[in-house]
Design an enzyme around this catalytic site. Structure first.
Site, PDB file in Angstrom:
ATOM      1  N   HIS A   1      22.356   1.631   2.306  1.00 16.43           N
ATOM      2  CA  HIS A   1      22.009   0.285   2.773  1.00 16.43           C
ATOM      3  C   HIS A   1      23.192  -0.418   3.439  1.00 16.43           C
ATOM      4  CE1 HIS A   1      18.255   0.842   0.809  1.00 16.43           C
ATOM      5  NE2 HIS A   1      17.984  -0.416   0.541  1.00 16.43           N
TER       6      HIS A   1
ATOM      7  N   GLY B   1      18.045   1.747   7.884  1.00 18.31           N
ATOM      8  CA  GLY B   1      16.944   2.212   7.045  1.00 18.31           C
ATOM      9  C   GLY B   1      16.224   1.037   6.385  1.00 18.31           C
ATOM     10  N   HIS B   2      16.967   0.042   6.032  1.00 17.13           N
ATOM     11  CA  HIS B   2      16.385  -1.194   5.495  1.00 17.13           C
ATOM     12  C   HIS B   2      16.759  -2.323   6.451  1.00 17.13           C
ATOM     13  CE1 HIS B   2      15.128  -4.482   3.070  1.00 17.13           C
ATOM     14  NE2 HIS B   2      15.049  -3.816   1.930  1.00 17.13           N
TER      15      HIS B   2
ATOM     16  N   HIS C   1       7.439  -0.060   3.247  1.00 15.49           N
ATOM     17  CA  HIS C   1       8.112  -0.957   2.303  1.00 15.49           C
ATOM     18  C   HIS C   1       7.953  -2.401   2.784  1.00 15.49           C
ATOM     19  CE1 HIS C   1      11.716  -2.835   0.413  1.00 15.49           C
ATOM     20  NE2 HIS C   1      11.488  -1.951  -0.551  1.00 15.49           N
TER      21      HIS C   1
ATOM     22  N   GLU D   1       7.114   0.468  -3.112  1.00 12.92           N
ATOM     23  CA  GLU D   1       7.033  -0.998  -2.960  1.00 12.92           C
ATOM     24  C   GLU D   1       6.420  -1.327  -1.611  1.00 12.92           C
ATOM     25  OE1 GLU D   1      11.377  -1.773  -3.336  1.00 12.92           O
ATOM     26  OE2 GLU D   1      10.968  -2.229  -5.425  1.00 12.92           O
TER      27      GLU D   1
ATOM     28  N   GLU E   1       5.857  -8.060  -4.747  1.00 14.79           N
ATOM     29  CA  GLU E   1       7.259  -8.355  -5.060  1.00 14.79           C
ATOM     30  C   GLU E   1       7.654  -9.752  -4.587  1.00 14.79           C
ATOM     31  OE1 GLU E   1       9.924  -5.403  -3.503  1.00 14.79           O
ATOM     32  OE2 GLU E   1      11.685  -6.640  -3.941  1.00 14.79           O
TER      33      GLU E   1
ATOM     34  N   CYS F   1      10.478 -10.717  -3.497  1.00 15.92           N
ATOM     35  CA  CYS F   1      11.258 -10.624  -2.255  1.00 15.92           C
ATOM     36  C   CYS F   1      10.355 -10.449  -1.039  1.00 15.92           C
ATOM     37  CB  CYS F   1      12.225  -9.446  -2.317  1.00 15.92           C
ATOM     38  SG  CYS F   1      13.660  -9.754  -3.340  1.00 15.92           S
TER      39      CYS F   1
ATOM     40  N   CYS G   1      17.340  -7.618  -6.764  1.00 15.71           N
ATOM     41  CA  CYS G   1      17.212  -8.227  -5.442  1.00 15.71           C
ATOM     42  C   CYS G   1      16.511  -9.583  -5.517  1.00 15.71           C
ATOM     43  CB  CYS G   1      16.453  -7.301  -4.504  1.00 15.71           C
ATOM     44  SG  CYS G   1      14.866  -6.759  -5.121  1.00 15.71           S
ATOM     45  N   CYS G   2      15.534  -9.716  -6.418  1.00 12.32           N
ATOM     46  CA  CYS G   2      14.676 -10.898  -6.364  1.00 12.32           C
ATOM     47  C   CYS G   2      15.335 -12.196  -6.841  1.00 12.32           C
ATOM     48  CB  CYS G   2      13.382 -10.633  -7.120  1.00 12.32           C
ATOM     49  SG  CYS G   2      12.415  -9.287  -6.397  1.00 12.32           S
TER      50      CYS G   2
END
Lengths: 645, 645
Positions: B135, B186-187, B263, B315, B331, B333, B411-412
């Site tokens: 990431h 990738g993200h 995702h 996800e 989620e 996020c 992350c959230c």
């Protein structure tokens, strides 16, 4: 034989009708087909490796072990099915094939009796060290069952001797004495097999060995705790995550764990053996446990198709009433296990509920496991399938949207084969004082009842039609009991002897009609079980079925399929007032009753994903087919539980 | 700032009301609490390791990298949230803490600008080699956002310089030229961050870099095919199993993949950047793609709570209308990402549907992510929870039945914090010709509109009450447009200017009321959005919601909880005719509207699991609370969609 009251297979014939056709399919197609599969000669199917492994272990060829650690059991189950076939339909070619593979098995067996090609070929120094995962005792159980069936079918002791030697080794290795292993099988099966072996050999010590396994199971200190420590297991597989050894029904002694729990096939094989032993030993505490387990199983854990095991992870039971339809595991083998358990319960006590459940599971869950052509199989039997979703969602990844020719883990196909090949073991009981009919299907049989030879013929078009005609022909007029199951689904059964109506109220008890009288040759008993279309509701605690009905006619549960009803079956809604009628459609699915009527189809009030507007409805024809016949016309949606309005 | 029309955070105050209280909680509790978490000083929470990793990378301490490969981003998101807090509530202690950690980050950064402690500490020779899994660019994006926020809050360039150096390195490394990497993240995340960086620095080359990433994404030949071959990846993780790179939205060029896929957080960050770039570059094809993606997202893939992403595995998005409630991933996020996307769409085109969705997701899905005390969080936000089942079933194993203090993958929590800490970015837009109000919440702001200084105050008890009073105080009488969102949920809004009713039909368009006139100091606009209890139905293709209603009042979706309604919430059924009334209960959950009425509760007709009998019903009081407040009173069942009869 399966239980002491079973009719020997050569003595009962199924020549016509729904189940007979399935049994014929098993004989003519499935058994030869599976032999090809076991020999890796099936194009397009997953490799089996099973026969190969035995040939390697026997020194007949070079090679490595292929497949899963319980691969041997596929051969054992097939051998049992093939033996059943020989029992009813002698066949020199098959007989010779069995002789040949049995010779290979005998060569593969070690001098001390040990037999498990996985361990022999991959970890020969690790015998009996990993009972919680490996399947040595499970495989032994299946070979013992095969040996018993082969002996009963052919009179040959070739395989029986092999499995006797194996059982004797197990008897030496396991037990409470110094130098013995205080363990028991991770996957139950050998217990019920040992009871069969005892019955056919007359050796009570095999019953004692089975009883040892049952009584030791879940005892404190827990054998598997010690074993997994010894093996250095840091973390058990994820499916052990509820209460560890409950997955193997080994969290508590078997008389204390009275809720179906853990891997559902293992549970069924355990309960089957418990019922066997309750009978063999007159063990009242075991009998009581069986009754409670039965009651909890059927009141809280069974799908309307008779399927069990609603959780994919570990192929296990979930909590009470947790029976999702689209994520049902509902393994064919677990249904077969329920049939086994039910059949033993009928020997413990003749109650219609056992036969009702046996019928429900056999006709719906188990038969659905096999395609109409006998060449493809379902392992998992959900009650609701949306193919796009099943292919996309990981939480349904185990759902196959079409039957497949074979599985890497191919437990189900040969299990279905051996069950249908021994149908006669489930349909009737013969006791000293009479004959009981559990399952109605066209057949003829011979038995000795109350000391007299009896010929008995049953004619019916069941499950399409509930009329049954039985001809009773004792060699001499004899008093005995004819016990006829009154199916639980039938609200208004009638019966007549030689045309004279029977007063049912006076003769019914525990779900059976008990006709005790002096029977003479030519006596005719007729039964009529009117088959109406029934709307079945689930207990409202089954949250996934609230507001829905399942359609049933006779013993068959129906479903709607996309090929008949269009897609989006969740939009179909059946008004409470809608009439549904059954009609036999001879050209469909080998000839079947279909249920038809006018339902309604929900239409969105607007294209919005959410709005205050109620959906509208338009009339929509509905056509339902038996669940056991679904997916014989290509991939498509299917649904058992239909919204009701 | 988030978009060119955002009000600078110091210029808008939220002092009272529902959202202001949440924002205060973030300032006073969440941000200090999360700082403890990032420093591993939170008893009972999962270890974070985040600050530790930077200290090790900076040479300030010895140790190994701890945590997941995207652990750095937790610090970046927290830094952004803390900076937002400084912008509205200066605080020397926090300011000094930021200075200190920023100094550590600057020390951890390599001379060439590279910054990623996971790669630096575990695989320093593998930079930029594993874009599909690692990431680096995602983390860079979050640091860039933090740097922009920190600069805007404090005027200090310390972090902005760090991230500028990082962005410059990325600009050198990635691109189509000889020696550059033709890859992309990738993200997704860095793209939207680069646009922010360009806006704050005036450097258009960062927009060009973002556009490169967007335009290269999914191009043929696929970068990830080559990369994964180079990495020797034999088998992609299981969540790639639908169409491989679709999981990363890289199966096709972004203008061609118009269905939300893969995702869900990644998708939202991508779409946000696409909308940013459509605006920055006037790119019509990108704008068109955004509109189609938006429409498909909200018409087919969104829960009634505004949550998205219905598949745990990866996800990710599932198929159209596949929105199971008990297995919702939903989620926090991803909901935040939807808020980001919606806010950008409002700059592309002022349409009420964007603000409606932003409101729905913020008030329901996002707020549910945080407990009332700000100390525990949900990552996953299902719409139906049966705790026993969620704990037992593997297909719900990701569902937490109570909020937890921190996550290994955290992350959230900081994402919720940074969103609520920058609330003013979402509530209004200021353009050259006017002010738009998207979200109604009590506030006061200053802005320059049509060249005139404007003071604007909004008073409301929203979301409990739909009455809104706005006082408009331009420094001098000035003509400008006041654009007031007419919430999509409100059937009969009314408005008045200085007490004179506004003819809505004449002034409404695209979901907003457009009031263009010369405004003078002391002008008062009032709005009334009557809040009735609404029964919301899902499109009938959402199979899990057929026959059910969700209750909504104003922007809030309600749910029933076990603590108010007993267990077995699946047995509750709301007659179509049942009246439901809202009542403010000041002592409950910090003060909330509850919905009350008389429903019915299904009772089994008999104990049988299946029977022809219909269940009976008894009257049952029903009490629903806002979904965003659920699970603040201990573990228990919860359900948004209620059966209707």
């Amino acid at each position: 034989m399966t239980t002491p009251t079973c009719i020997a297979l050569p003595k009962i014939r199924f020549e016509r009708g729904f189940l007979a056709e399935r049994a014929r399919l098993v004989r003519d197609v499935v058994i030869p087909y599976q032999w090809e599969a076991l020999n890796d000669r099936l194009p397009g199917a997953e490799r089996s490796g099973t026969v190969h492994n035995f040939q390697v272990a026997a020194g007949e060829k070079q090679g490595k072990f292929y497949g899963l650690w319980f691969q041997d059991s596929d051969l054992a189950k097939w051998l049992e099915a093939a033996s059943f076939r020989l029992a009813t339909h002698p066949d020199p070619k098959l007989d010779a094939e069995l002789d040949a593979i049995i010779a290979t098995i005998a060569k593969a067996q070690q001098p001390d009796g040990y037999l498990d090609t996985y361990v022999q070929l991959t970890a020969p120094d690790k015998k009996w060290t990993n009972l919680f995962e490996w399947h040595e005792l499970y495989i032994a159980g299946h070979f013992i069952e095969a040996g018993v069936a082969h002996f009963e079918a052919t009179g040959k002791r070739t395989l029986l001797d092999v499995v006797g030697k194996l059982a004797d080794m197990i008897e030496r290795v396991f037990g409470p004495d110094e130098g013995q292993i205080l363990g028991y099988p991770g996957h139950e099966e050998v217990e019920l097999a040992l009871v069969k072996l005892a019955r056919v050999t007359g050796e009570k010590r095999y019953v004692r060995l089975a009883a040892y396994f049952i009584n030791q199971r879940g005892a404190t200190p827990n054998y598997y705790e010690a074993e997994s420590q010894r093996l250095g297991v840091k973390k058990l597989p994820v499916y052990f995550y509820h209460n560890r050894w409950a997955y193997l029904q080994a969290n508590k002694p078997v008389r204390e764990e009275l809720e179906p729990i853990g891997h559902s096939v293992r549970a069924m094989y355990l309960y089957t053996a418990m019922a066997d032993l309750a009978l063999e030993l007159g063990d009242e505490s075991l009998r009581a446990a069986c009754h409670t387990l039965w009651s909890n199983l059927t009141n809280y854990h069974t799908y309307v198709t008779g399927a069990i095991g609603s959780e994919w992870n570990g192929e296990q039971f979930s909590g009470r009433y947790d029976l999702p339809n689209d994520r049902a595991y509902a393994e064919s083998c677990a249904g077969i296990g329920l049939v086994f358990f039910a059949r033993r319960m009928l020997d413990l006590e003749l109650r219609g509920e056992f036969a009702d459940a046996m019928e429900r599971t056999l006709f719906n869950n188990v038969l659905a496991g096999m395609a109409l052509d006998g060449k493809t199989f379902f392992y998992v039997n959900p009650l609701e399938v949306r193919p796009d979703e099943a292919k996309r969602r990981y939480d349904q990844h185990f759902v196959k949207t079409e039957r497949v020719p074979w599985f890497g883990c191919a437990c189900c196909p040969p299990n279905i084969a051996r069950t249908l090949a021994s149908l006669g073991h489930y349909t009737h009981s013969v006791t000293a004082d009479g004959l009981a009919v559990h399952l109605y299907t066209d057949c003829s049989l011979e038995a000795t009842v109350a000391g007299t030879k009896l010929k008995f013929a049953l004619q019916t078009d069941y499950p399409w039609d509930g009329r049954v005609r039985m001809e009773i022909n004792p060699a001499a007029p004899t008093e005995f009991a004819l016990r006829l199951r009154l199916p639980g689904w039938c609200m208004a059964p009638t019966a007549a002897i030689n045309g004279t109506p029977v007063d049912l109220a006076a003769h019914r008890g525990n779900g059976y009609l008990h006709l005790v009288r002096a029977w003479s040759a030519g006596d005719v008993v007729t039964l009529d079980f009117p088959m109406t279309v029934q709307r079945i509701r689930a207990h409202p605690r089954v949250v996934h079925d609230v507001g829905c009905v399942a359609l049933q006619r006779g013993p068959l549960v129906f479903c709607v399929e996309q090929v008949d009803n269009g897609d989006q079956l969740g939009l179909l809604r059946l008004p409470k007032t809608a009439a549904l009628t059954g009609r036999f459609e001879s050209g469909l699915l080998g000839g079947t009753i279909v249920l038809e009527g006018v339902a309604e189809r929900l239409q969105p009030a607007n294209p919005d994903l959410y709005s205050a507007a109620e959906p509208t409805v338009v009339p929509a024809k509905i056509k339902a087919v038996p669940y056991c016949l679904w997916n014989n016309r290509g991939e498509g949606e299917m649904r058992v539980w239909i919204h009701e309005s």
